[in-house]
Write a protein that holds these residues in place. Structure first.
Motif, PDB file in Angstrom:
ATOM      1  N   GLU A 103      24.896   6.313  14.578  1.00 19.35           N
ATOM      2  CA  GLU A 103      25.737   5.931  15.710  1.00 19.35           C
ATOM      3  C   GLU A 103      27.210   6.184  15.439  1.00 19.35           C
ATOM      4  O   GLU A 103      27.958   6.543  16.340  1.00 19.35           O
ATOM      5  CB  GLU A 103      25.558   4.446  16.044  1.00 19.35           C
ATOM      6  N   THR A 141      23.594   0.107  21.057  1.00 17.48           N
ATOM      7  CA  THR A 141      24.576   1.192  21.070  1.00 17.48           C
ATOM      8  C   THR A 141      24.931   1.572  22.508  1.00 17.48           C
ATOM      9  O   THR A 141      26.099   1.800  22.823  1.00 17.48           O
ATOM     10  CB  THR A 141      24.030   2.426  20.326  1.00 17.48           C
ATOM     11  N   LYS A 161      28.912   0.031  12.062  1.00 13.94           N
ATOM     12  CA  LYS A 161      27.466  -0.125  12.205  1.00 13.94           C
ATOM     13  C   LYS A 161      26.879  -0.591  10.883  1.00 13.94           C
ATOM     14  O   LYS A 161      27.168  -0.008   9.824  1.00 13.94           O
ATOM     15  CB  LYS A 161      26.874   1.226  12.616  1.00 13.94           C
TER      16      LYS A 161
HETATM   17 MG   LIG Z   1      22.088   1.571  17.750  1.00 15.06          MG
END
Ligand SMILES: [Mg+2]
Ligand SMILES: Nc1nc2c(ncn2[C@@H]2O[C@H](COP(=O)(O)OP(=O)(O)O)[C@@H](O)[C@H]2O)c(=O)[nH]1
Ligand SMILES: Nc1ncnc2c1ncn2[C@@H]1O[C@H](COP(=O)(O)OP(=O)(O)O)[C@@H](O)[C@H]1O
Ligand SMILES: [Mg+2]
Ligand SMILES: [Zn+2]
Lengths: 233, 261
Positions: A44, A15, A36
């Motif tokens: 995230e 990330t 994600k």
């Molecule tokens: Mg991540």
């Protein structure tokens, strides 16, 4: 639509790397969507949506391997990104089973490894590393120059064709070459193919038989002292 | 071949122009960076290590041999002319010291043939820096702070032959400081110490003073300071002698002070 798929063990900095890439792309007015894929928990999408105001989404793979889940949903994901007027889609996946790799032909494949994970890690992560375009090595700020060099040499041993980029993903140092690389890709083709062969998964455990011991199973099975063999019809 | 590194001034924390616009380090220089905690010393050496190109908060730029650094320096650590050693830099590998140094030497492949020579040389260099000798068979992760720092410096100096070595407040780790500077002077490199230690600062060729995120001035060690450095070393030795006595459970008496004062 250009595509980058980013895999790597948990907490290696996936990330963080993508966040710095997104920040820089937005500065150039290149709109990015973020997807994600995780097994059971991820936030995230919310964080990146708040930070950058870009379209984000998550999907839980549940009992599927996240890389298999990726194969299922990637087509939909690209359509979703297109509908939201994005030029690129970044997919972050938690490559957990270490037998699969999520990369597709025509899209950038990034594996994120942390330099702090020990010199033997590159030997353990399989196709997630060897089928990537680039190995992004994070957390170089935490270890000595000497170990950085050894870590790099270990990656080169198992994956001689994979480019290596060392970054400090905390401060976004060394990110620029990754941007150059993703921009060099063409739009992904409509018929996408996985880069690697999926692993053999054809045993009776795959379909839910829970007894322990190969004697209870059929298909591709394995005993402690043997290589895989086929049992059954 | 690297023969110089240049810092082009940027901006301080409040955005005002950095007073010192250019600093040029040449091979063989030993420099210190001084300033109160939070003044921006670490930020400055990080800028150097990262080859900042007006892309860090300080907006500084770094040149090598008067030009922007080659991208290769960052792409491959074996070509990186800079090694940064901090209080937090540690070894994570639990290999024995000898084995690790051998692997590292082999990676620098042109020397694959005489790994033993490099191993011995590196160890003996490190052992001159630290009071507690490092054994070939010690595991890297079991080394003390001082041993780790000593081995890091030795590895960077001898195995990597890195021309520029940055050290961030390593003095507290129990390194023989006079010995270190004396040894390092034999290698024509650029050593930059971030330090609060008057001994290191006065043994340096010059010191860079940092204030509120900006380099405020550069002071070359003058004649008087050179002489005074010897006194500082003596004072420092007295203190470490005292420290040792306290450590081993002795009392401080008039008699023992008479010996060292
Ligand atoms: Mg991540
Ligand atoms: N020191 C350091 N920390 C990092 C670096 N990259 C990531 N981290 C930290 O590692 C943790 C996990 O990072 P994250 O990007 O969430 O990892 P992910 O699980 O792979 O997405 C966070 O606390 C980051 O701040 C790096 O290059 N250096
Ligand atoms: N030129 C600058 N511009 C903006 N922020 C700066 C600058 N120099 C230092 N800082 C910030 O000041 C803080 C303290 O700096 P640091 O380098 O850690 O100080 P020191 O090592 O001297 O204790 C850090 O958060 C750093 O990011
Ligand atoms: Mg500091
Ligand atoms: Zn899988």
């Amino acid at each position: 639509m250009k595509l980058a798929i980013c895999a790597g063990p948990a907490t290696t900095g996936k990330t963080s790397v993508l966040r710095h890439m997104i920040k820089k792309l937005l500065k150039e007015n290149i709109m990015v969507a973020y997807l994600k894929i995780d097994v059971q928990y991820a936030e995230e999408d919310i964080l990146l949506q708040k930070e950058f105001g870009i379209p984000t989404k998550k999907i839980y793979s549940g009992e599927l391997c996240p890389d298999h889940c990726n194969v299922m949903v990637l087509g939909d994901g690209l359509k979703w990104a297109k509908k939201n007027n994005c030029e690129m889609l970044f997919v972050e996946t938690a490559g957990l089973c270490l037998r699969c790799s999520p990369y597709v032909d025509g899209g950038l494949g990034l594996v994120v490894l942390e330099a702090t994970s020990g010199m033997n890690l590159p030997l353990k992560v399989g196709p997630m590393l060897s089928l990537a375009d680039t190995a992004v090595v994070t957390k170089i700020d935490r270890i000595s120059q000497a170990e950085r060099e050894v870590f790099r040499a270990r990656i080169q041993e198992v994956a001689p064709n994979v480019k290596i980029r060392e970054v400090n993903a905390l401060h976004g140092i060394g990110i620029d070459p990754l941007l150059t690389q993703v921009k060099q890709f063409m739009d992904v083709p409509t018929n996408m193919f996985l880069r690697g062969n999926p692993p053999v998964g054809t045993c009776t455990i795959c379909v839910g038989k829970k007894e322990v011991g190969w004697q209870s199973h059929f298909g591709v099975v394995r005993a402690l002292d043997n290589q895989n063999f086929y049992r059954g019809e | 071949m690297v023969d110089s590194i240049t810092i082009l001034g940027g901006r301080g924390r409040d955005g005002s122009e950095e007073p010192v616009r250019v600093i040029n380090f040449k091979m063989g220089d030993i420099a210190s960076i001084v300033g109160p905690t939070g003044s921006g010393k670490t930020t400055l050496i990080n800028d150097i290590e990262l080859f900042a190109d007006a892309n860090t908060p300080s907006q500084r730029r770094i040149l090598i041999n008067g030009n922007p650094p080659s991208p290769e320096f960052r792409d491959n650590p074996a070509f990186n002319p800079i090694a940064l050693i901090t209080q937090h830099t540690t070894f994570l590998s639990d290999l024995p010291v000898g084995e690790f140094l051998t692997i590292h030497t082999k990676i620098r492949s042109e020397r694959a043939r005489n790994t033993d020579y490099f191993l011995q040389k590196t160890l003996s260099f490190a052992n001159q820096l630290t009071g507690e000798p490092i054994m070939v068979h010690s595991k890297m992760t079991e080394l003390s702070g001082g041993q780790t720092r000593a081995l890091l410096i030795a590895d960077a100096t001898i195995i990597c032959e890195t021309p520029i070595i940055l050290l961030d407040e390593v003095e507290n780790a129990g390194i023989h400081r006079n010995k270190a500077i004396e040894l390092l002077r034999e290698y024509k490199k650029i050593f930059i110490f971030v330090t609060h230690d008057p001994r290191i600062a006065l043994l340096s060729d010059y010191r860079i003073v940092v204030k509120e995120g900006a380099i405020s001035k550069v002071l070359f060690t003058d004649e008087y300071e050179h002489k005074f450095a010897q006194k500082v070393s003596k004072l420092d030795d007295i203190l470490s002698e005292l420290r040792n006595r306290i450590r081993v459970g002795e009392r401080i008496t008039n008699d023992c002070l008479a010996g060292i004062l």
